[in-house]
Design an enzyme around this catalytic site. Structure first.
Site, PDB file in Angstrom:
ATOM      1  N   ASP A  65       0.827  -1.205   0.000  1.00 30.07           N
ATOM      2  CA  ASP A  65       0.000   0.000   0.000  1.00 30.07           C
ATOM      3  C   ASP A  65       0.868   1.264   0.000  1.00 30.07           C
ATOM      4  OD1 ASP A  65      -2.417   1.366   0.062  1.00 30.07           O
ATOM      5  OD2 ASP A  65      -3.248   0.157   1.696  1.00 30.07           O
ATOM      6  N   GLU A  84      -1.235   1.899  -5.092  1.00 28.14           N
ATOM      7  CA  GLU A  84      -1.090   3.347  -4.856  1.00 28.14           C
ATOM      8  C   GLU A  84      -2.221   4.121  -5.533  1.00 28.14           C
ATOM      9  OE1 GLU A  84      -0.819   3.834  -8.230  1.00 28.14           O
ATOM     10  OE2 GLU A  84       0.478   5.562  -7.816  1.00 28.14           O
ATOM     11  N   TRP A  85      -3.312   3.390  -5.823  1.00 32.93           N
ATOM     12  CA  TRP A  85      -4.601   3.970  -6.231  1.00 32.93           C
ATOM     13  C   TRP A  85      -4.568   4.696  -7.575  1.00 32.93           C
ATOM     14  CZ3 TRP A  85      -2.722   6.447  -1.404  1.00 32.93           C
ATOM     15  CH2 TRP A  85      -2.779   5.549  -0.325  1.00 32.93           C
ATOM     16  N   GLY A  86      -3.501   4.466  -8.350  1.00 31.50           N
ATOM     17  CA  GLY A  86      -3.404   5.145  -9.645  1.00 31.50           C
ATOM     18  C   GLY A  86      -2.878   6.560  -9.539  1.00 31.50           C
ATOM     19  N   ASP A  87      -2.469   6.976  -8.323  1.00 34.66           N
ATOM     20  CA  ASP A  87      -2.042   8.371  -8.107  1.00 34.66           C
ATOM     21  C   ASP A  87      -0.779   8.734  -8.890  1.00 34.66           C
ATOM     22  OD1 ASP A  87      -4.139   8.616  -6.445  1.00 34.66           O
ATOM     23  OD2 ASP A  87      -3.001   8.991  -4.606  1.00 34.66           O
ATOM     24  N   ASN A  88       0.081   7.748  -9.107  1.00 43.25           N
ATOM     25  CA  ASN A  88       1.357   8.029  -9.786  1.00 43.25           C
ATOM     26  C   ASN A  88       1.435   7.336 -11.148  1.00 43.25           C
ATOM     27  OD1 ASN A  88       3.011   9.327  -7.364  1.00 43.25           O
ATOM     28  ND2 ASN A  88       1.863   7.579  -6.579  1.00 43.25           N
ATOM     29  N   ASP A 142     -10.361   3.414  -3.286  1.00 40.29           N
ATOM     30  CA  ASP A 142     -11.061   2.239  -2.756  1.00 40.29           C
ATOM     31  C   ASP A 142     -12.500   2.133  -3.269  1.00 40.29           C
ATOM     32  OD1 ASP A 142      -8.742   1.904  -1.418  1.00 40.29           O
ATOM     33  OD2 ASP A 142      -9.615   1.906   0.593  1.00 40.29           O
TER      34      ASP A 142
END
Ligand code: GLA
Length: 406
Positions: free
Chosen positions: A149, A182-186, A204
């Site tokens: 995570d 990493e939720w697609g942030d990078n 999420d």
């Protein structure tokens, strides 16, 4: 230092750095399993994990293809004086090795969770600064899958942090699926292919079909919101055997209607998404089990080509999704996003499939395809005639198309 020594050292370090890589030949089709987070959050212990493994086998989920039992956040206890992590003593009194042995004895695999930061999202010890030690510990326990995570990572570079844990796993010597979270942030789709086996593309999920849940400082997302969040036509080009886009674990069986669960599951199949169930398998009811174990839908998800589906268009207010399959077959999913039933007319002949990415196409003017109805599990005519039907609200109609011999 003389030249020989210099050369030796340079070669030594070069061999070390080129040695680490991603474990290949894992997740050649989207991983299938169960994860504790969506139903239990931090309320997890070894009894629940064992019971979930028992239920995965006795329910038939394992026979249908599910194999990973993944423990999410909050299993962690303290680090010892040498820095090695141990599970929480009260909730995992038998230890992780014993749990892994039990899971393996059932023919299943065990997954665990950590975080690239100094603390996990749930406030437990993260892996920052302990990456190699943690990977070593997981390998010793017999872990097969690591979800990693991204909370508490201020100042860290995502690609670098995930490379570090990838290399640590490789050095530890036990093949593990690496699930990047990493939720697609990078923009992991730009760099994660050679680092992990799957990467989250969104924040999420929440167990609703069409809503946004506001947690105060962050949101979690309904099924439609997750589907709309990224540019699928771009994402699908980076998915394939061993490296998948991950729109998050499933909420099937966690409170949505049967129609909604069916539509959610169908779309995860169309997107070649990992099929990680998030419900309480011990209390699974028949409709949920029938959705999660539908062999025809699973075959579409697990198709050996590993091509992520695409949106063909919108017809009669219904989204039409297409997934090219092996042997020039196709899956088609009509998704009714509305709560109201939708009357659709779909003229195959006016809707040739032309996927530039996979180079697979079907021209229904020239060729006839037989239709197999995935949820009714029966042959359902062919593409010669226009399709006229009603799709209930928040539901799907899903077909597998196979060319008929002319
Ligand atoms: C993040 C992840 C979730 C879950 C929780 C655990 O929010 O995206 O999937 O792992 O952390 O704390």
């Amino acid at each position: 230092m003389n030249l020989k020594k210099h050369l030796f050292l340079i070669l030594f370090f070069l061999s070390l750095s080129s040695f680490a890589q991603k474990f290949e030949n894992l997740a050649l089709t989207p991983p299938m399993g169960w994860n504790s987070w969506n139903h239990f959050a931090c309320d997890i212990n070894e009894t629940i994990v064992r019971e979930m493994a028992d239920a995965m086998v006795s329910s038939g989920m394992n026979d249908a293809g599910y194999e990973y039992i993944n423990i999410d956040d909050c299993w962690q206890g303290l680090r010892d004086s040498l820095g090695f992590i141990h599970p929480d003593k009260t909730r995992f009194p038998s230890g992780m090795k014993a749990l892994a042995d039990y899971i393996h004895s059932k023919g299943l695999k065990l997954g665990i969770y950590s975080d690239a930061g100094w603390k996990t999202c749930g406030g437990c010890s993260g892996s920052r600064g302990y990456e190699y030690q943690d990977a070593l510990q997981y390998a010793k326990w017999g872990i097969d899958y690591l979800k990693y995570d991204w909370c508490n990572t201020t100042g860290l570079n995502a690609e670098g942090a995930y490379l570090t844990i990838r290399d640590a796993i490789y050095q530890a010597g036990r093949p593990m699926v690496l699930s990047i979270c990493e939720w697609g942030d990078n923009q992991p789709w730009e760099w994660a292919k050679d680092i992990g086996h799957l990467w989250r593309t969104t924040g999420d999920i929440y167990n609703c079909f069409d809503c946004v849940y506001d947690h105060g400082t962050w949101n979690s997302w309904g099924v439609l919101q997750i589907l709309d969040m990224r540019d699928n036509s771009m994402l699908r080009k980076v998915a394939g055997p061993g490296h998948w886009n991950d729109p998050d674990m499933m909420e099937v069986g966690n409170g949505m209607s049967v129609n909604e669960d069916r539509a959610h599951f169908s779309m995860w199949c169309m997107l070649a998404a990992p099929l990680i169930a998030g419900n309480d398998l011990r209390k699974i009811n028949l409709p949920t089990l029938e959705i999660l174990t539908n062999p025809h839908a699973i075959a579409i998800n697990q198709d050996a080509l590993g091509i992520q589906g695409y949106k063909h268009g919108v017809v009669s207010n219904v989204d039409v999704w297409v997934k090219p399959l092996i042997n020039n077959e196709f899956a088609v999913c009509f998704l009714n996003r509305s709560v109201e039933p939708a009357s659709i007319v779909f003229d195959w002949k006016n809707n040739p499939f032309n996927d530039e990415y996979s180079q697979q196409s079907a021209n229904f003017d020239m060729e006839v395809y037989a239709l197999f109805n995935i949820w009714e599990s029966k042959s359902d005519g062919n593409t010669q005639k226009s399709l006229k039907t009603v799709i209930p609200g928040h539901d799907v109609l899903m077909y597998r198309l196979k060319k008929s011999k002319n």
